[in-house]
Design a protein around this motif. Structure first.
Motif, short mmCIF file in Angstrom:
data_model
loop_
_atom_site.label_atom_id
_atom_site.label_comp_id
_atom_site.label_asym_id
_atom_site.label_seq_id
_atom_site.Cartn_x
_atom_site.Cartn_y
_atom_site.Cartn_z
N GLN A 89 1.16 -1.21 -0.07
CA GLN A 89 0.08 0.13 0.09
C GLN A 89 0.96 1.17 0.01
O GLN A 89 0.59 2.26 -0.69
CB GLN A 89 -0.58 -0.32 0.91
N PHE A 90 1.85 1.23 1.13
CA PHE A 90 2.94 2.44 0.39
C PHE A 90 3.19 2.57 -0.45
O PHE A 90 3.66 3.48 -1.20
CB PHE A 90 4.20 2.05 2.19
N ILE A 91 4.68 1.35 -0.86
CA ILE A 91 4.94 2.20 -2.06
C ILE A 91 4.35 1.73 -3.22
O ILE A 91 4.78 2.62 -4.16
CB ILE A 91 5.97 0.12 -2.31
N SER A 92 3.22 1.39 -3.38
CA SER A 92 2.11 1.97 -4.52
C SER A 92 1.47 3.19 -4.81
O SER A 92 1.04 4.17 -5.88
CB SER A 92 0.71 0.68 -4.66
N LEU A 93 2.07 4.73 -3.66
CA LEU A 93 1.82 5.83 -4.01
C LEU A 93 2.28 6.62 -4.66
O LEU A 93 2.53 7.63 -5.04
CB LEU A 93 2.07 5.95 -2.55
N PHE A 94 3.62 5.85 -4.61
CA PHE A 94 4.45 6.42 -5.21
C PHE A 94 5.80 5.42 -6.51
O PHE A 94 6.44 6.41 -8.04
CB PHE A 94 5.73 7.06 -4.78
N ASN A 95 5.63 4.17 -6.75
CA ASN A 95 6.41 3.39 -7.43
C ASN A 95 5.21 2.54 -9.02
O ASN A 95 3.84 2.46 -8.39
CB ASN A 95 6.80 2.47 -6.53
N GLU A 96 5.49 3.39 -10.55
CA GLU A 96 4.26 3.36 -11.29
C GLU A 96 3.60 1.98 -11.44
O GLU A 96 2.98 1.58 -11.54
CB GLU A 96 5.30 3.99 -12.91
N GLU A 97 5.45 0.39 -11.42
CA GLU A 97 4.56 -0.36 -11.08
C GLU A 97 3.72 -0.77 -10.21
O GLU A 97 2.99 -1.50 -10.92
CB GLU A 97 6.04 -1.57 -11.43
N ALA A 98 4.19 -0.80 -8.84
CA ALA A 98 3.35 -1.40 -7.67
C ALA A 98 2.20 -0.17 -8.22
O ALA A 98 0.17 -1.27 -8.06
CB ALA A 98 3.22 -0.71 -6.64
N LYS A 99 1.94 0.95 -8.82
CA LYS A 99 0.43 1.25 -9.04
C LYS A 99 0.18 0.91 -9.60
O LYS A 99 -1.14 0.37 -9.63
CB LYS A 99 0.80 2.50 -9.48
N TYR A 100 0.65 0.25 -10.99
CA TYR A 100 -0.25 -1.04 -12.05
C TYR A 100 -0.85 -1.88 -11.39
O TYR A 100 -1.63 -2.29 -11.76
CB TYR A 100 0.69 -0.76 -13.07
N PHE A 101 -0.27 -2.35 -10.69
CA PHE A 101 -0.78 -3.79 -9.95
C PHE A 101 -2.10 -3.18 -9.01
O PHE A 101 -2.46 -4.62 -9.13
CB PHE A 101 0.81 -4.30 -8.64
N LYS A 102 -1.44 -2.29 -8.79
CA LYS A 102 -2.87 -1.95 -7.82
C LYS A 102 -3.77 -2.19 -8.01
O LYS A 102 -5.42 -2.03 -8.21
CB LYS A 102 -3.20 -0.21 -6.65
N LYS A 103 -4.01 -0.89 -10.38
CA LYS A 103 -4.80 -0.43 -10.06
C LYS A 103 -5.37 -1.46 -10.93
O LYS A 103 -7.05 -1.47 -11.51
CB LYS A 103 -4.81 0.23 -11.75
N ASN A 104 -4.80 -2.50 -11.08
CA ASN A 104 -5.99 -3.53 -12.54
C ASN A 104 -5.87 -5.15 -10.88
O ASN A 104 -5.53 -5.78 -12.07
CB ASN A 104 -4.64 -3.48 -13.78
#
Length: 377
Positions: free
Chosen positions: A74-89
């Motif tokens: 949850q923390f990493i997905s705030l700024f890491n684009e790849e983690a954001k992609y994982f969370k979004k999808n």
């Protein structure tokens, strides 16, 4: 000093020792290249490490630490684009930490001539990394919902079992395609005059018609059957409790055989069984996957000159075309008996046709065009 160019194969799952296509592809590539494989560390009852290959295993976290990694994600997905992609999808955070980053690090540290992605998630990871890959499809039902996320511009070619499966996955997209079955390299073997009876290859599951075969043995006391494959404790206990009367006619051999040992072992037997039980939800719910891809054990039977009795599905239509066995619509004892007697009436012809089919589908012949593509890349 090893100056061979490197190939990376990304495997899906922990059953790597039971994937003939992967093993044989690796064998062919190793003739020219240094091959590295990634796979999940084996934990299940019937899985084990793959010997004599360079396999890098990744592990998932222990249950006790799952909340730590969930919070970290949850923390990493705030700024890491790849983690954001994982969370979004809605890709599982476990895959991000213990598989995606594992693969990313391997690709970053090495120069590979080619990367081969087996099944959906590995191809998706390469797409996220903007990394060209060759896509080898073995299982359609595994993470199928994520396939539309893959940018197919990063797929060089597709290796798959049939045009029907290609159309199912890729619809109207036109990619370079190689049709390759889950079959062994054909080798001439001795066709034995005396054989030991029926053979059930593979895991002894209800999903694969195991108990229908036992019902057949119960009804026809003149038959004997050997099982070559893994069996879970619950099934072993059930056999001991409910089918103890078969102990003299049923042999279960759950010792693991190396890929190159299987055909020789099967050649001792008369007729092989290859069924899918679509009454079981896990098989019925993934009907298209099972109905369109012939099982690897089918081709092992044929390479051993063993005619087959099998389910009447799209993937087994070649059995009727080659007349190397008999397909049946149900697994009732009477239908199995009729098929077996049909084969026995003209047994040598069925044996010869099994060999013809095995030659036709020989893995080395089918994979050769793909290997040529690798050489030229």
């Amino acid at each position: 000093m090893n100056n061979k160019e490197k190939i990376l194969i990304l495997f899906h799952g922990e059953h790597i020792a039971y994937s003939p296509t992967l093993i044989q592809l690796c064998d062919e590539l190793e003739k020219k290249y240094e091959v590295t494989i990634t796979a999940e560390y084996p934990r299940s009852f019937n899985n084990q490490k793959l010997t004599n290959k360079n396999v890098l295993y990744h592990r998932y976290f222990h249950v006790k630490t799952r909340y730590f990694y969930w919070l970290l994600f949850q923390f990493i997905s705030l700024f890491n684009e790849e983690a954001k992609y994982f969370k979004k999808n809605k890709l599982n955070y476990k895959h991000y930490f213990f598989r995606f980053l594992f693969i990313k690090n391997i690709i970053k540290k090495n120069k590979f001539k080619a990367i081969i992605s087996i099944d959906t998630l590995n191809a998706l990871f390469c797409s996220i990394l903007k990394q060209k890959t060759d896509f080898l499809s073995l299982e359609l039902c595994v993470d199928e919902q994520y396939f539309p996320l893959i940018n197919t511009d990063y797929i060089n070619c597709v290796i798959i079992q049939s045009p029907e499966r290609y159309e199912y996955l890729l619809k109207e997209k036109k990619l370079l395609t190689f049709i390759v079955q889950n079959s062994p390299n054909f080798k001439e073997i001795e066709i034995k005059e005396k054989r030991r009876g029926l053979i059930y290859g593979g895991s002894a599951y209800d999903e694969l018609g195991f108990y229908h075969c036992l019902k057949y043995l119960n009804k026809y006391p003149d038959e004997v059957m050997t099982v070559q494959g893994a069996i879970m404790k619950k099934d072993s206990d059930k056999v001991n409790a409910e089918y103890s009367n078969l102990k003299d006619r049923l042999k279960i051999n759950n010792k693991y055989l190396e890929n190159e040992e299987v055909v020789e072992f099967l050649s001792d037997y008369e007729i092989g069984f290859c069924f899918y039980n679509f009454d079981v939800p896990s098989i019925r719910d993934n009907y298209f996957n099972y109905a369109t891809a012939p099982s690897g054990k089918m081709f092992k039977y044929l390479a051993a000159g063993v005619p087959v009795v099998c389910s009447n599905i799209i993937g087994f239509k070649f059995v009727n075309e080659f007349k190397c066995g008999v397909t049946i619509d149900t697994m009732e004892p009477e239908d199995i008996r009729k098929a077996i007697l049909t084969i026995r009436e003209n047994y040598q012809l069925y044996v010869q046709n099994a060999i013809k089919a095995a030659k036709h589908y020989s893995f080395d012949k089918a994979i050769a065009p793909f290997l040529q593509l690798i050489d030229k890349s």
